[in-house]
Scaffold this active site. Sequence first.
Site, mmCIF file in Angstrom:
data_model
loop_
_atom_site.group_PDB
_atom_site.id
_atom_site.type_symbol
_atom_site.label_atom_id
_atom_site.label_comp_id
_atom_site.label_asym_id
_atom_site.label_seq_id
_atom_site.Cartn_x
_atom_site.Cartn_y
_atom_site.Cartn_z
ATOM 1 N N SER B 54 0.844 -1.191 0.000
ATOM 2 C CA SER B 54 0.000 0.000 0.000
ATOM 3 C C SER B 54 0.887 1.251 0.000
ATOM 4 O O SER B 54 2.101 1.158 0.082
ATOM 5 C CB SER B 54 -0.918 -0.003 1.221
ATOM 6 O OG SER B 54 -1.877 -1.020 1.074
ATOM 7 N N GLY B 55 0.243 2.418 -0.108
ATOM 8 C CA GLY B 55 0.999 3.664 -0.119
ATOM 9 C C GLY B 55 1.138 4.253 -1.515
ATOM 10 O O GLY B 55 1.747 5.307 -1.681
ATOM 11 N N HIS B 56 0.588 3.566 -2.510
ATOM 12 C CA HIS B 56 0.675 4.052 -3.891
ATOM 13 C C HIS B 56 -0.691 4.477 -4.422
ATOM 14 O O HIS B 56 -0.897 4.556 -5.621
ATOM 15 C CB HIS B 56 1.254 2.970 -4.790
ATOM 16 C CG HIS B 56 2.501 2.364 -4.297
ATOM 17 N ND1 HIS B 56 3.625 3.120 -4.060
ATOM 18 C CD2 HIS B 56 2.826 1.087 -3.951
ATOM 19 C CE1 HIS B 56 4.587 2.323 -3.601
ATOM 20 N NE2 HIS B 56 4.119 1.092 -3.512
ATOM 21 N N HIS B 218 9.014 3.619 -3.642
ATOM 22 C CA HIS B 218 9.108 3.375 -2.205
ATOM 23 C C HIS B 218 10.221 4.219 -1.622
ATOM 24 O O HIS B 218 10.717 3.956 -0.534
ATOM 25 C CB HIS B 218 9.412 1.912 -1.906
ATOM 26 C CG HIS B 218 8.526 0.965 -2.623
ATOM 27 N ND1 HIS B 218 8.808 0.518 -3.881
ATOM 28 C CD2 HIS B 218 7.352 0.410 -2.266
ATOM 29 C CE1 HIS B 218 7.842 -0.301 -4.269
ATOM 30 N NE2 HIS B 218 6.951 -0.375 -3.321
#
Lengths: 332, 332, 210, 210
Positions: B54-56, B218
């Site tokens: 996650s995080g995108h 990242h």
Amino acid sequence: MKKLINDPKNVVSESVQGFGLAHPDLVSIHPDPLFISRKQTKSNKVGLVSGGGSGHEPLHAGYVGFGMLDAAVPGAVFTSPTPDAIIPATLAADSGAGVLQIVKNYTGDVLNFEMAAEMATAEGVQVSTVLVNDDVAVEDSLYTAGRRGVGGTVLVEKIAGAAAERGDDLEQVTAIAQRVNDNVRTMGVALSACTVPHAGVPSFELADDEIEIGIGIHGEPGRHRIPMEAADGIADRLLEPVLTDLNLSAGESVLLFVNGMGGTPLSELYIVYRRASQLLAERGFTIERSLVGNYITALEMQGCSISVLRLDQELTELWDAPVHTAALRWGV
Amino acid sequence: MKKLINDPKNVVSESVQGFGLAHPDLVSIHPDPLFISRKQTKSNKVGLVSGGGSGHEPLHAGYVGFGMLDAAVPGAVFTSPTPDAIIPATLAADSGAGVLQIVKNYTGDVLNFEMAAEMATAEGVQVSTVLVNDDVAVEDSLYTAGRRGVGGTVLVEKIAGAAAERGDDLEQVTAIAQRVNDNVRTMGVALSACTVPHAGVPSFELADDEIEIGIGIHGEPGRHRIPMEAADGIADRLLEPVLTDLNLSAGESVLLFVNGMGGTPLSELYIVYRRASQLLAERGFTIERSLVGNYITALEMQGCSISVLRLDQELTELWDAPVHTAALRWGV
Amino acid sequence: MLDTNWAVAWMRASAAIIAEQRMALSELDRLIGDGDHGENLDRGFQAVVAKLDVVYNTPAEVLKMVAMTLMSVVGGAAGPLYGTAFLRAASATSTAANWDAETVAVALTAARDGIVARGKAELRDKTMIDAWTPAVEAADEAVQNGLGEMEVLFAAAAAAQQGAKDTEPLVARKGRASYLGERSAGHRDPGAQSTALLLGAAAQTAREAA
Amino acid sequence: MLDTNWAVAWMRASAAIIAEQRMALSELDRLIGDGDHGENLDRGFQAVVAKLDVVYNTPAEVLKMVAMTLMSVVGGAAGPLYGTAFLRAASATSTAANWDAETVAVALTAARDGIVARGKAELRDKTMIDAWTPAVEAADEAVQNGLGEMEVLFAAAAAAQQGAKDTEPLVARKGRASYLGERSAGHRDPGAQSTALLLGAAAQTAREAA
Ligand SMILES: Nc1ncnc2c1ncn2[C@@H]1O[C@H](COP(=O)(O)OP(=O)(O)O)[C@@H](O)[C@H]1O
Ligand SMILES: Nc1ncnc2c1ncn2[C@@H]1O[C@H](COP(=O)(O)OP(=O)(O)O)[C@@H](O)[C@H]1O
Ligand SMILES: [Mg+2]
Ligand SMILES: [Mg+2]
Ligand SMILES: [Mg+2]
Ligand SMILES: [Mg+2]
């Protein structure tokens, strides 16, 4: 300050140029004075013009197109545009049925659009104006310049645009825009400040453990500074005054709009949406429609705003009507 | 670190919950193991599954829907998901015509999807895999884990999704996805780092006057650190290796994709788009299609990436085909 | 009597002092507004200077050009307000090739009234009106006392400067600063300060013309 | 001989040392990877501990549970790699209720071979293989020298620790660290370090079981 810009003097013109290059099917760019107009439009449709300081992208240029705006006038960053740009935009938006100006309620915007309206009227265009003032953070409007126009602006532009597209006349489109404004309330929060390119320093200072509740989209102060909190608590603090002021009755339907200020990841906006939708459900309101994303921003500010719009059947239909702009698109 | 989150442990699950609440017409949320599936799908359509750390966001959940993905599997922030979630997602995506896994080329993603594919195959699902590896920042793939999957992933998902929707079989959809991957190159830049919620400190350090050319999504290092530059110079530095590697001939048509990393205002992305499109025009390439916005991000990182996809008539048609997801929508 | 050359000199001096005070004005605005007042006015007066080389026949012609330029270049609240001020001053003095003391007072009054008509601010709302109104009153008094045009301008400039200073304890009720409520007290209003600078430039150039 | 209780104790000790070294492992990973290795493994071993209270009949049963748990909870590169390692070790020793020295060596070899099969890393690619392969070789040698199971594990653990240390000057060619190229030299590989910790826990618990 690190920004993906060239000379700070040219940020607006270069960004709008890039916008025009990326969306040649949707918009034409008029460089001097600077405004953006819709590529194809039918005749005898009420024209919609909006504008204001830059730095809130995709507002307003991103909303030029079918079912929304006919022209957008970007000022310098956080500075309202001037009549010499608003006037030709208004003339370009007129296809014979008059023009509605959608103006966020800031002194600078109000005055510049007012002068432009006077002059466009003198040139034979029928002009009406709706001032958007949905920000409940400004508490007592008797002793202020009045509530500010924030998130609700996007909803006014979408819904009034649909009314114009279906053939409403200027009076009707103006009434619809006013109705949206009267039924939407918004409140925002900042976790960090933003930096105006030509200023080069943050517009305000927030300590590492502070947030500003009720922030405006130019980094204007809000109701109070408080220590940093969890997202759920912040969502409650934003939504509570919105609901109080909107005075909803249980069972009413709403559109819930969680807007990012530019520097907050989408994933966090959904965390806020989650809590806001829980709270609305607890109070017995029905979320008929939703919008989550960066739709009216303050450069790279971290934070968000929550807007609630009271829906009726007509507003819902107009919301659902096809729209084709760079930043909002469905049904086409 | 100030973020709109509650307990860092719950960021992914709460965000996905909010996503499901905001888009109930598009997706179903399966909480444990966590994956997102498309609400309506026809039978005998090739299923598309993607996923990753996650995080995108909006990747990948934001691309579940008509004309794109059938299921998305979000891992912890920046950590690939595990087979126990990928397997049920793969089963859910299968409507009888097999499943294509679209996997960004990171060791963790590759290994976890590979194990899940083995197990789903054992359960009778036909599975094929395309590894996306469009990041030209990783220079010599003989001595590395190979090029990373970045911006091109969005284009692979859109175009392969359209191929599946028009009725291509698994082999054909896989070939289309592979063709997109073979014809897209990307390079990114970071102006600031991002902070993984449970880590609480920035993933890397950049001085006030430094940028990292070739950054991964990242925050992995790129080709080199250089002093801060104007946007036009940065755009050139990103686009040059992309074009060199793609080896375009004058007259070819491309899709130009300028992607924000999460913390960069849209206005700045258009400034980069402007320069990139000028450079492409100078070289004699035709920009047939464009995409500008935050489509594959790295939390609140400031920066952007530029992707160029070589288009042919079929890829252009598939790009234009209707799509209806939370983050990408047109024609419907 | 103040002639067209004086009007041109006044505008050059205004541009110079605004350029010099650009950062200071923006800093005042940053504290209670959005930090662009100096930037905006500087952009406006640079544009004015670029138009000063053609021939003007009356001070009013100069002021009309200034009005149109500020309106189209400054933006924000100050653009339309100063634009209206200069436009009204030009209209009110359009026949005069040379300004005597009375004309100066007439021009200042018209400018102030224009700003009030546009912005609807009252005295002590913490806006540029808090510099303009004392200036108008001081000018009227000076005229009544039989002073000359230069002395009238000095009286106006001094009153404007004092007026700007007197905005410091006020709580803003108009413009962007009003969002701050009580937190706006303790800072000088940037528009009142720029008004004092412009009137100061008028007086200085009148002295140099004398 | 090492029995099922030892296997359970080994896993508890592994969870404890990983929890203790969580930040240190993530810091190693932050320097040349994405900073989550300690976090990921800690999450995995906490989940393992939660499943240790049921009854297992062989060390292999324990290891199989560990494999499935790590695979489904750890994610990243390390999840499938350690998962495969424990799964292969379990398969290779499935019949043994108690492990003698030779079984220990067989288990370690199977684990290492599983990681290579999955990750295709070679020696000196700066991965956990650079701890596993020295460990396997040391274990084999110890068996050949006729040492007991505890000594075999100590030899393996010591070699793994040295192997982890020896990754420091290497340039990474596999995994996330490989993107750093030359910049990866000068830092210890986090996966090699966690391997050393896990084998260290195996040896310690073997001593306590003895
Ligand atoms: N309604 C008003 N009437 C008179 N002056 C006003 C009014 N609103 C704002 N001002 C003046 O405008 C100044 C701010 O100008 P500026 O910073 O250029 O505009 P903005 O607030 O749009 O950024 C204030 O300091 C104040 O003196
Ligand atoms: N191909 C590979 N073969 C063996 N070990 C590998 C391989 N790729 C990575 N590793 C190991 O995995 C470790 C990183 O694990 P972790 O941080 O949990 O995963 P990720 O890199 O996905 O975040 C590295 O330190 C290295 O020891
Ligand atoms: Mg302003
Ligand atoms: Mg990871
Ligand atoms: Mg201002
Ligand atoms: Mg890692």
